[in-house]
Write an enzyme that holds these catalytic residues in place. Sequence first.
Site, PDB file in Angstrom:
ATOM      1  N   SER A  86      15.313  -7.161   3.748  1.00  0.00           N
ATOM      2  CA  SER A  86      14.301  -5.878   3.748  1.00  0.00           C
ATOM      3  C   SER A  86      14.466  -5.291   5.366  1.00  0.00           C
ATOM      4  O   SER A  86      14.387  -6.122   6.437  1.00  0.00           O
ATOM      5  CB  SER A  86      12.915  -6.505   3.383  1.00  0.00           C
ATOM      6  OG  SER A  86      12.010  -5.182   3.771  1.00  0.00           O
ATOM      7  N   TYR A 112       6.223 -11.878   4.178  1.00  0.00           N
ATOM      8  CA  TYR A 112       7.099 -11.383   3.270  1.00  0.00           C
ATOM      9  C   TYR A 112       8.462 -10.974   4.317  1.00  0.00           C
ATOM     10  O   TYR A 112       9.644 -11.475   4.368  1.00  0.00           O
ATOM     11  CB  TYR A 112       6.902 -10.161   2.755  1.00  0.00           C
ATOM     12  CG  TYR A 112       7.960  -9.242   2.188  1.00  0.00           C
ATOM     13  CD1 TYR A 112       8.287  -9.530   0.692  1.00  0.00           C
ATOM     14  CD2 TYR A 112       8.203  -8.094   2.578  1.00  0.00           C
ATOM     15  CE1 TYR A 112       9.323  -8.643   0.427  1.00  0.00           C
ATOM     16  CE2 TYR A 112       9.540  -7.166   2.071  1.00  0.00           C
ATOM     17  CZ  TYR A 112      10.101  -7.647   1.212  1.00  0.00           C
ATOM     18  OH  TYR A 112      11.000  -6.861   0.266  1.00  0.00           O
TER      19      TYR A 112
HETATM   20  P1  NAD Z   1      11.440  -5.498  -8.526  1.00  0.00           P
HETATM   21  O1  NAD Z   1       9.892  -6.047  -8.451  1.00  0.00           O
HETATM   22  O2  NAD Z   1      11.666  -4.344  -9.468  1.00  0.00           O
HETATM   23  O3  NAD Z   1      12.399  -6.419  -8.439  1.00  0.00           O
HETATM   24  C1  NAD Z   1      12.289  -7.834  -8.151  1.00  0.00           C
HETATM   25  C2  NAD Z   1      12.788  -8.716  -9.156  1.00  0.00           C
HETATM   26  O4  NAD Z   1      12.801 -10.141  -8.895  1.00  0.00           O
HETATM   27  C3  NAD Z   1      11.840  -8.470 -10.683  1.00  0.00           C
HETATM   28  O5  NAD Z   1      12.713  -8.381 -11.669  1.00  0.00           O
HETATM   29  C4  NAD Z   1      11.076 -10.163 -10.609  1.00  0.00           C
HETATM   30  O6  NAD Z   1      10.795 -10.291 -12.029  1.00  0.00           O
HETATM   31  C5  NAD Z   1      12.244 -10.628 -10.015  1.00  0.00           C
HETATM   32  N1  NAD Z   1      11.779 -12.177  -9.522  1.00  0.00           N
HETATM   33  C6  NAD Z   1      10.755 -12.392  -8.886  1.00  0.00           C
HETATM   34  N2  NAD Z   1      10.656 -13.811  -8.690  1.00  0.00           N
HETATM   35  C7  NAD Z   1      11.609 -14.197  -9.480  1.00  0.00           C
HETATM   36  C8  NAD Z   1      12.005 -15.507  -9.445  1.00  0.00           C
HETATM   37  N3  NAD Z   1      11.101 -16.716  -9.134  1.00  0.00           N
HETATM   38  N4  NAD Z   1      13.011 -15.832 -10.113  1.00  0.00           N
HETATM   39  C9  NAD Z   1      13.682 -14.886 -10.628  1.00  0.00           C
HETATM   40  N5  NAD Z   1      13.590 -13.665 -10.521  1.00  0.00           N
HETATM   41  C10 NAD Z   1      12.199 -13.397  -9.923  1.00  0.00           C
HETATM   42  O7  NAD Z   1      11.621  -4.887  -6.956  1.00  0.00           O
HETATM   43  P2  NAD Z   1      12.760  -4.351  -6.114  1.00  0.00           P
HETATM   44  O8  NAD Z   1      12.370  -3.039  -5.307  1.00  0.00           O
HETATM   45  O9  NAD Z   1      13.907  -4.133  -7.214  1.00  0.00           O
HETATM   46  O10 NAD Z   1      13.227  -5.567  -5.414  1.00  0.00           O
HETATM   47  C11 NAD Z   1      14.589  -6.188  -5.389  1.00  0.00           C
HETATM   48  C12 NAD Z   1      14.944  -6.942  -3.864  1.00  0.00           C
HETATM   49  O11 NAD Z   1      14.560  -5.767  -2.892  1.00  0.00           O
HETATM   50  C13 NAD Z   1      13.675  -7.719  -3.638  1.00  0.00           C
HETATM   51  O12 NAD Z   1      14.161  -8.948  -3.004  1.00  0.00           O
HETATM   52  C14 NAD Z   1      12.835  -7.060  -2.724  1.00  0.00           C
HETATM   53  O13 NAD Z   1      12.241  -7.846  -1.593  1.00  0.00           O
HETATM   54  C15 NAD Z   1      13.916  -6.105  -2.073  1.00  0.00           C
HETATM   55  N6  NAD Z   1      13.387  -4.956  -1.279  1.00  0.00           N
HETATM   56  C16 NAD Z   1      12.739  -4.089  -1.747  1.00  0.00           C
HETATM   57  C17 NAD Z   1      12.278  -2.854  -1.392  1.00  0.00           C
HETATM   58  C18 NAD Z   1      11.575  -1.709  -1.870  1.00  0.00           C
HETATM   59  O14 NAD Z   1      10.803  -0.926  -1.382  1.00  0.00           O
HETATM   60  N7  NAD Z   1      11.644  -1.611  -3.185  1.00  0.00           N
HETATM   61  C19 NAD Z   1      12.243  -2.770   0.110  1.00  0.00           C
HETATM   62  C20 NAD Z   1      12.826  -3.865   0.767  1.00  0.00           C
HETATM   63  C21 NAD Z   1      13.470  -4.890   0.028  1.00  0.00           C
END
Ligand code: NAD
Length: 248
Positions: free
Chosen positions: A143, A157
Amino acid sequence: MTSIVLITGASRGIGAATALLAARHGWDVAVNYSSNEAAAHTVVQAVQALGRRAIAVQADVADEAQVLAMFARIDQELGRLGALVNNAGVVDRAQRLQDMDMARWRRMFDTNVLGSFLCAREAVRRMSTAEGGAGGSIVNVSSRAACLGSANQYVDYAASKAAIDTMTLGLAHEVAAQGIRVNGVRPGLIETDIHASGGQPDRVQRLSAGVPLGRGGTADEIAQAIYWLMSDLSSYCTGSFIDAGGGR
Ligand code: NAD
């Protein structure tokens, strides 16, 4: 390397978008999910509709036994893994560090850091050319928070994502001679359900004025960066990061 990829947390958001993009490029996909089986099956069906093989594999990435069982199932049902996308991640509600408890800090590091480590370890064991594997590619989803610190909101985080970045760099150097590349993507503010999980469903809209490009990103835009790094398109990159934060 084979065209078989495991994407963790792929039942929605960035993971689901990456699964579909990889399938469009001819990859078979293992769709990991922790609890939402129905959503994972929807992604599997969408991959299959594109003519590729797909399975939904349940595992909490922070649970070693479940991770081992997940990789064993992929070995049996899809074959040798060519790529891993460590995408599963959690964020908690905005809170100052001085108000956080140990349970919160542990959950953050268990899912984001320990989970990425366990999956990377199992992938390397299978991909390593030194152990009879065919090489491969690992992409760790971090991130922009890792560089910004997320003061007054999500220092836990941000710290967990910084740990992932350091692991990416170290592992990249460690396994380069074993035919494995390891790279990272640092998304900025992306329109997904993670903001609702963190108690701020309107976060992207509220903060998008502060993004130089003037808007939040989409899951599909991050999937493009992930796909570029996981595929041979980036064959000379390892220990590299794509900052996909709209300039933020
Ligand atoms: P999201 O919440 O839709 O996806 C995260 C996924 O991880 C979900 O499907 C959740 O069920 C799964 N998950 C959580 N804990 C888990 C576990 N213990 N075992 C297996 N699966 C698990 O959100 P997203 O935005 O698609 O996030 C994807 C990645 O991108 C994450 O690592 C997040 O930190 C990163 N990210 C997102 C953003 C944003 O603004 N959306 C920004 C920076 C980084």
